[in-house]
Scaffold this motif. Structure first.
Motif, PDB file in Angstrom:
ATOM      1  N   TYR A   1      78.147  13.844  56.815  1.00  0.00           N
ATOM      2  CA  TYR A   1      76.690  13.964  56.732  1.00  0.00           C
ATOM      3  C   TYR A   1      76.118  13.972  58.153  1.00  0.00           C
ATOM      4  N   PRO A   2      76.340  15.036  58.916  1.00  0.00           N
ATOM      5  CA  PRO A   2      76.009  15.016  60.343  1.00  0.00           C
ATOM      6  C   PRO A   2      74.542  14.726  60.657  1.00  0.00           C
ATOM      7  N   GLU A   3      73.623  15.381  59.985  1.00  0.00           N
ATOM      8  CA  GLU A   3      72.209  15.200  60.314  1.00  0.00           C
ATOM      9  C   GLU A   3      71.680  13.854  59.820  1.00  0.00           C
ATOM     10  N   ALA A   4      71.924  13.564  58.539  1.00  0.00           N
ATOM     11  CA  ALA A   4      71.380  12.341  57.950  1.00  0.00           C
ATOM     12  C   ALA A   4      72.009  11.088  58.557  1.00  0.00           C
ATOM     13  N   TYR A   5      73.325  11.100  58.779  1.00  0.00           N
ATOM     14  CA  TYR A   5      73.966   9.876  59.284  1.00  0.00           C
ATOM     15  C   TYR A   5      73.619   9.650  60.747  1.00  0.00           C
ATOM     16  N   ARG A   6      73.437  10.729  61.503  1.00  0.00           N
ATOM     17  CA  ARG A   6      73.010  10.558  62.896  1.00  0.00           C
ATOM     18  C   ARG A   6      71.617   9.930  62.936  1.00  0.00           C
TER      19      ARG A   6
ATOM     20  N   GLN B   1      59.626  10.074  67.041  1.00  0.00           N
ATOM     21  CA  GLN B   1      60.677  10.558  66.154  1.00  0.00           C
ATOM     22  C   GLN B   1      60.733   9.817  64.813  1.00  0.00           C
ATOM     23  N   LYS B   2      59.962   8.749  64.677  1.00  0.00           N
ATOM     24  CA  LYS B   2      60.135   7.857  63.542  1.00  0.00           C
ATOM     25  C   LYS B   2      59.883   8.538  62.191  1.00  0.00           C
ATOM     26  N   GLU B   3      58.851   9.336  62.088  1.00  0.00           N
ATOM     27  CA  GLU B   3      58.523   9.956  60.811  1.00  0.00           C
ATOM     28  C   GLU B   3      59.650  10.857  60.320  1.00  0.00           C
ATOM     29  N   GLU B   4      60.183  11.680  61.210  1.00  0.00           N
ATOM     30  CA  GLU B   4      61.266  12.587  60.817  1.00  0.00           C
ATOM     31  C   GLU B   4      62.548  11.820  60.496  1.00  0.00           C
ATOM     32  N   VAL B   5      62.866  10.811  61.314  1.00  0.00           N
ATOM     33  CA  VAL B   5      64.073  10.018  61.078  1.00  0.00           C
ATOM     34  C   VAL B   5      63.958   9.266  59.752  1.00  0.00           C
ATOM     35  N   ASP B   6      62.792   8.687  59.468  1.00  0.00           N
ATOM     36  CA  ASP B   6      62.595   7.978  58.207  1.00  0.00           C
ATOM     37  C   ASP B   6      62.752   8.911  57.012  1.00  0.00           C
TER      38      ASP B   6
ATOM     39  N   GLY C   1      64.406   9.060  52.623  1.00  0.00           N
ATOM     40  CA  GLY C   1      64.025  10.046  51.612  1.00  0.00           C
ATOM     41  C   GLY C   1      62.529  10.141  51.432  1.00  0.00           C
ATOM     42  N   GLN C   2      62.057  11.279  50.964  1.00  0.00           N
ATOM     43  CA  GLN C   2      60.624  11.518  50.815  1.00  0.00           C
ATOM     44  C   GLN C   2      60.011  10.717  49.676  1.00  0.00           C
TER      45      GLN C   2
END
Length: 356
Positions: A306-311, A337-342, A347-348
């Motif tokens: 899970y490269p994107e999510a786990y990073r 970066q917090k909003e995108e990382v969260d 999850g939305q």
């Protein structure tokens, strides 16, 4: 092998002679079985029992005979100080009780995951086989998997050996405080195990399990399953809350004799010593080093899946210490970066107020 072990035993403390022999025999057996079966997870299946066996040996010294009645049967050489076999150490007995509870928790979690199956093997060993030559993996199997892991399990019993040598008349304040912390730690690890097992069950079956385990009554969503790894409950605060609790438990056990009033100047074997040795810290330090290196390897596997999510998870949540997670969140907020990382981590469908 027996004559060699007897020779080695004569050069070590009498209370360590049987545990050292037991450790080396177990290591040899683990390696031989791994060659015969082609499965190198032999130590994994006894991991839950061996620290308890070593701890029980030291805590129950007055029970053991001077000569082994059967092969592997514990015994106490006649050269052991008489006071150590005349009465039980209350501190050592308390430590044994806590380690026994730890064993029950780990045994249950190992059983329900099916890891006692003789055909089961830790998935990380299969991945490691693919990454290195066969001959190098067998060297790793002999040195680390079979012997070094058994030595680590042997070391986990040494704090109880020190407590047995101290021979306190009664428990001290530090004993009660540490015992309370140990029980809280075991409970937290049980909850972390339950949440992980509940999530993996939902991810595999697509439905919530009928059994609801303590601390794991979480309504998983399709977004959680699609993400592939758990990020709710205790896992929202630590990427490995179970590992954090495991290390914390053995640090606490390590501290029992070291924070006691008898340390370091009062013991049956070496009374009135003013020298403070550093080796009693070895069990906790070695175990933490093992978990850190093992976790790095585990996370490299998760990152490949899970490269994107786990990073993003690594940026948002602390590896072990939950108190650092709010700090990571603050740093991400400052860098925008917090909003995108969260979104990637939680999850939305998760209320943003719950991820602050």
């Amino acid at each position: 092998m027996a004559p060699l072990l007897s020779t080695l035993a004569r050069g070590i403390s009498p209370t360590l002679q049987w545990p050292v022999k037991f450790c080396l025999y177990n290591a040899a057996a683990a390696y031989i079985l791994s060659i015969i079966t082609g499965n190198v997870s032999q130590v994994d299946r006894v991991w839950t029992f061996l620290p308890t066996i070593y701890t029980a040996y030291y805590a129950l010294l007055p029970l053991w005979p001077n000569q082994p009645r059967l092969f592997f049967f514990p015994y106490v050489p006649e050269t052991v100080h008489p006071e150590l076999v005349q009465r039980f150490s209350p501190r050592a007995l308390l430590m044994f009780g806590l380690v026994f509870i730890w064993m029950c928790r780990l045994t249950y979690n190992t059983w329900r995951r099916g890891l006692f199956n003789p055909n089961d093997e830790d998935y990380r060993w299969a991945i490691l086989r693919q990454k290195i030559p066969t001959w190098l993996f067998q060297v790793f199997n002999l040195t680390f998997i079979a012997f070094i892991q058994n030595i680590i399990l042997f070391l986990l019993g040494l704090p109880t050996q020190i407590a047995a040598v101290q021979q306190p008349d009664k428990l001290s304040t530090s004993d009660y405080v540490l015992a309370t912390l140990a029980l809280i730690d075991i409970a937290a690890e049980f909850v972390a195990d339950n949440q992980q097992y509940s999530f993996q069950t939902y991810k595999r079956l697509g439905v919530h399990a009928q059994n609801e385990w303590p601390g794991a009554r979480i309504k998983w969503t399709p977004a959680d399953a699609k993400r592939g790894f758990v990020t709710r409950g205790l896992w929202a605060w630590s990427r490995h809350p179970n590992f954090f609790c495991e290390q914390s438990f053995w640090v606490i056990i390590n501290l029992f004799p070291l924070l006691a009033p008898e340390w370091p100047s009062h013991s049956v074997v070496s009374p009135n010593s003013s020298f403070i040795p550093l080796w009693p810290l070895a069990p906790a330090l070695v175990l933490c080093t093992l978990f850190f290196s093992s976790t790095l390897f585990t996370e490299s596997i998760s990152l490949s899946k899970y490269p994107e999510a786990y990073r993003a998870y690594q940026k948002r949540v602390s590896m072990f210490v939950p108190f650092l997670t709010p700090v990571w969140g603050l740093l991400l907020r400052l860098t925008g970066q917090k909003e995108e990382v969260d979104r990637l981590v939680y999850g939305q469908d998760v209320d943003k107020d719950k991820t602050q």
